[in-house]
Design a protein around this motif. Structure first.
Motif, mmCIF file in Angstrom:
data_model
loop_
_atom_site.group_PDB
_atom_site.id
_atom_site.type_symbol
_atom_site.label_atom_id
_atom_site.label_comp_id
_atom_site.label_asym_id
_atom_site.label_seq_id
_atom_site.Cartn_x
_atom_site.Cartn_y
_atom_site.Cartn_z
ATOM 1 N N LEU A 104 -4.888 1.731 -6.991
ATOM 2 C CA LEU A 104 -5.903 2.010 -5.961
ATOM 3 C C LEU A 104 -6.805 0.808 -5.700
ATOM 4 O O LEU A 104 -7.928 0.956 -5.256
ATOM 5 N N LEU A 156 0.837 -1.209 0.000
ATOM 6 C CA LEU A 156 0.000 0.000 0.000
ATOM 7 C C LEU A 156 0.868 1.253 0.000
ATOM 8 O O LEU A 156 0.529 2.262 -0.623
ATOM 9 N N LEU A 201 -0.486 5.657 4.871
ATOM 10 C CA LEU A 201 -1.817 5.257 4.410
ATOM 11 C C LEU A 201 -2.799 6.412 4.506
ATOM 12 O O LEU A 201 -3.682 6.576 3.664
ATOM 13 N N VAL A 202 -2.670 7.225 5.561
ATOM 14 C CA VAL A 202 -3.627 8.317 5.739
ATOM 15 C C VAL A 202 -3.275 9.485 4.824
ATOM 16 O O VAL A 202 -4.145 10.077 4.194
ATOM 17 N N LEU A 203 -1.976 9.814 4.742
ATOM 18 C CA LEU A 203 -1.597 11.024 4.012
ATOM 19 C C LEU A 203 -1.518 10.795 2.510
ATOM 20 O O LEU A 203 -1.806 11.698 1.726
ATOM 21 N N ARG A 204 -1.080 9.595 2.087
ATOM 22 C CA ARG A 204 -0.987 9.317 0.654
ATOM 23 C C ARG A 204 -1.622 7.967 0.356
ATOM 24 O O ARG A 204 -0.917 6.976 0.119
ATOM 25 N N PRO A 205 -2.967 7.891 0.349
ATOM 26 C CA PRO A 205 -3.644 6.604 0.166
ATOM 27 C C PRO A 205 -3.274 5.938 -1.160
ATOM 28 O O PRO A 205 -3.385 4.729 -1.283
ATOM 29 N N GLN A 206 -2.857 6.723 -2.144
ATOM 30 C CA GLN A 206 -2.519 6.107 -3.432
ATOM 31 C C GLN A 206 -1.099 5.557 -3.427
ATOM 32 O O GLN A 206 -0.635 5.022 -4.425
#
Lengths: 289, 361
Positions: free
Chosen positions: A284, A227, A272-277
């Motif tokens: 995605l 991720l 994971l929170v700041l750059r989910p991609q």
């Protein structure tokens, strides 16, 4: 400085195992659209198979190939019997994989036992390079990983099979109309990812002892790596594995050792929170969700 | 997921006597949103309540009652998880950590300040709800699978913090508490009284789940689950509702955690780690997250299965895994979906047009 270099080499070999499991997950999750929580158990089964074969007198490197093939076959069976029925309901597939991981874990305990297993260092040499002692096996682990990463990267980004695979991810219907057997590709990716987990398990047991519960510890790192790097992105998985490996290795050497696991978890949550991609961008995840 | 009209249509077809394959499709259909007739609902509720209340008098022994208590406080935690997953579609595999927040809040207040069960309970529940909301903040940004990994990381992090917390959290050994402060005339040291305490909490959880399910709030949550963008475009404050349901889920988890603490009288970090969390997710899927009795059924199956089959822990874990695979493959809506479908098939077959098809509210 010497200690720093040594820590770096050690982190790199630990990161190798993480990268292998991360690539397997990133392919299966990002390209085949299956969330397989039992992937860590696949790795553990690979390690256990290596332990068993080496114990029976087989050469480590043959045992490594055997473990890869065995776990690849396991992946084939799991995909054919379980995951192909939940392709359009990823959440059900995910829950099923938890069930599978529980089964595999306890089946290994039933067949062997719950204690940790280890093998003797298969190479047993120490190289001294520029005043730094490097355990040869660790360097070999890094080299094998590098070869696998290169094959996978070029296979996905350059070969016609990789292109067909990426086409099926971005538009499944059109890809099918163009004559790409999408179903078969999903199976193929699943088998390949499982094979990498088997090899990862074999490499892991050459570095540290493993227990039947190793899989459930490493799986979360595998998901984090895939991720962090961006799903379906092989290069991203390598970057993610290196980030986690370095955070681990350096914090074990310099920070508070009892918080080692916490650092990587915090890094994971933040990314994971700041750059989910992911750091490098990816698919995605499966479209069906 | 099949839409309501679709499954109702299948049910109508079955009443005319259909082929075996269609009957199979009927059994595996997910028709959680089709309500049963009010009379059936009421009778089920009364029978279940009577059975649960009579349980300590059936002479099933100390061990049976202990497992029943474990089952019930687990089920209370599961109702929170079922609410966020079944109604709002937000899955978590770190739910045991939320129960742990409640249990540890209560234990720390009790150890540090000497407070009893009843005083710590509201604080523990509030703490779980707040933490549930804070962990829920990422759901506003990231999708379901990312959130699952985040909750799993949180759970692992929670265990590390507890283990490294020194005497404040009791490190790896954990904390001990006294017994539940007696109410006038009721001493909770007696196992059957402890059972009734837990049971009362279960009835509360059931009532809350039922009321949320039929309320406008529940309908809004289901709208968000089915199509978040559509819900947002018709003016629903999706973010607020998501955080809200996670906080309500945290309240349930806190209650369950405190009940667990005061039943076991001792807690340690491993009770709230990754494995218990995965088992909670497993139970809720096994029972059926969208059904009123689903979480209870899931908890009963997982807690009583090893007893009934007389299995050792390793075999019983393998049995759970196999059950889970079978349930997901054959009954994607959980065991409750199967029970309801069987009921509908029987009722529909014998009464002609009875069963689930006429009870839509």
């Amino acid at each position: 400085m010497d200690i720093l270099l040594q820590q770096l080499v050690n982190s790199l070999s630990v990161a190798s195992v993480t990268i292998l499991i991360g690539i397997g997950i990133t392919l299966i999750f990002g390209l085949a659209g299956i969330v397989n929580f039992a992937h860590g158990e696949f790795l553990m089964v690979g390690g256990m198979a290596t332990w068993f074969m080496v114990g029976a007198g087989m050469n480590f490197f043959l045992a490594l190939v055997f473990a890869g093939l065995l776990v690849g076959a396991l992946g084939f069976a799991a995909e054919r019997c379980l995951f192909r029925f939940t392709l359009n309901r990823p959440m059900n597939g995910f829950i099923m994989s938890i069930g599978l991981s529980v089964i595999l874990q306890h089946a290994v305990i039933r067949v062997f036992n719950e204690f940790q297993k280890s093998i003797a260092d298969p190479v047993g040499q120490v190289w001294t390079i520029g005043g730094v002692d490097i355990i040869a096996m660790r360097a070999i682990v890094v080299a094998i990983t590098a070869v696998i990463v290169a094959i996978t990267y070029f296979g996905i980004s350059r070969s016609r099979y990789g292109m067909a695979l990426r086409a099926s991810v971005s538009d499944r219907d059109t890809a099918e109309l163009m004559g790409i057997p999408v179903r078969r590709y999903v199976t193929g990716v699943f088998i390949y990812g499982s094979l990498l987990a088997g090899i990862g398990g074999a490499l892991m047991i050459s570095l540290f002892p493993i227990t039947p519960f190793t899989g459930s510890v490493i799986i979360i790192r595998g998901f984090a790596v895939s991720l962090i790097g961006g799903l379906g992105n092989v290069g991203g998985a390598v970057v993610g594995g290196l980030v986690l490996g370095l955070v681990d290795g350096l914090s074990a050497g310099y920070g508070y050792p009892e918080w080692t696991d916490a650092y990587s978890l915090v890094v994971m949550i933040l990314i994971l929170v700041l750059r989910p991609q992911g750091l490098l961008g990816g698919t995605l995840g499966p479209k069906a969700s | 997921m099949p839409a309501t009209d679709n499954s109702a249509g299948k049910m109508g077809a079955a009443t005319e006597g259909t082929r075996a394959s269609e009957r199979l499709a009927l059994l595996t259909a997910d028709n959680a949103s089709v309500p049963l007739p009010a009379s059936v609902q009421a009778i089920t509720a009364i029978l279940l309540a009577a059975l649960l209340i009579a349980l300590p008098w059936l002479g099933l022994g100390y061990r049976f009652l202990s497992i029943a208590i474990t089952t019930i406080y687990t089920a209370i935690g599961l109702y929170g998880l079922a609410l966020q997953f079944g109604q709002a579609g937000i899955m978590s595999v770190g739910h045991a950590a939320l129960m742990g927040i409640g249990a540890y809040t209560s234990a720390i207040l009790s150890v540090q300040l000497g407070w009893g069960f009843w005083t710590t309970l509201p604080f523990a529940m509030a703490m779980s709800a707040i933490v549930g909301g804070v962990i829920g903040l990422p759901t506003l940004r990231v999708g379901g699978q990312h959130y699952i990994i985040i909750t799993f990381c949180f759970c692992a992090l929670f265990v590390i913090v507890l283990t490294n917390g020194g005497t404040f959290t009791g490190s790896a050994t954990g904390l001990d508490v006294g017994s539940v402060t007696p109410l006038p005339g009721i001493n909770f040291d007696k196992l059957s009284n402890n059972y009734y305490l837990v049971l009362a909490a279960l009835f509360l959880a059931l009532a809350a789940t039922y009321l949320i399910g039929i309320s406008r709030y529940g309908r809004t949550l289901r709208a968000i689950r089915e199509n978040e963008q559509l819900a947002r475009s018709v003016g629903i404050n999706v973010d607020l509702h998501k955080l809200g349901v996670l906080m309500v889920s945290g309240l349930f988890a806190g209650l369950a955690g405190v009940l667990q603490l005061y039943y076991l009288r001792h807690i340690s970090p491993t009770l709230f780690g990754a494995f218990p969390s995965l088992y909670l997710a497993l139970m809720v899927m096994l029972g059926g997250a969208r059904y009123l009795y689903g979480p209870l059924i899931g908890a009963i199956i997982v807690n009583f299965l090893p007893e009934v089959l007389n299995l050792d822990p390793v075999d019983s874990r393998i049995a759970y895994g196999v059950c889970l695979l079978l349930v997901i493959l054959l009954l994607p809506g959980g065991v409750s979906a199967g029970i309801k479908n069987i009921y509908c098939a029987i009722a529909g077959g014998s009464e002609g047009q009875g069963g689930g098809s006429n009870g839509r509210a």
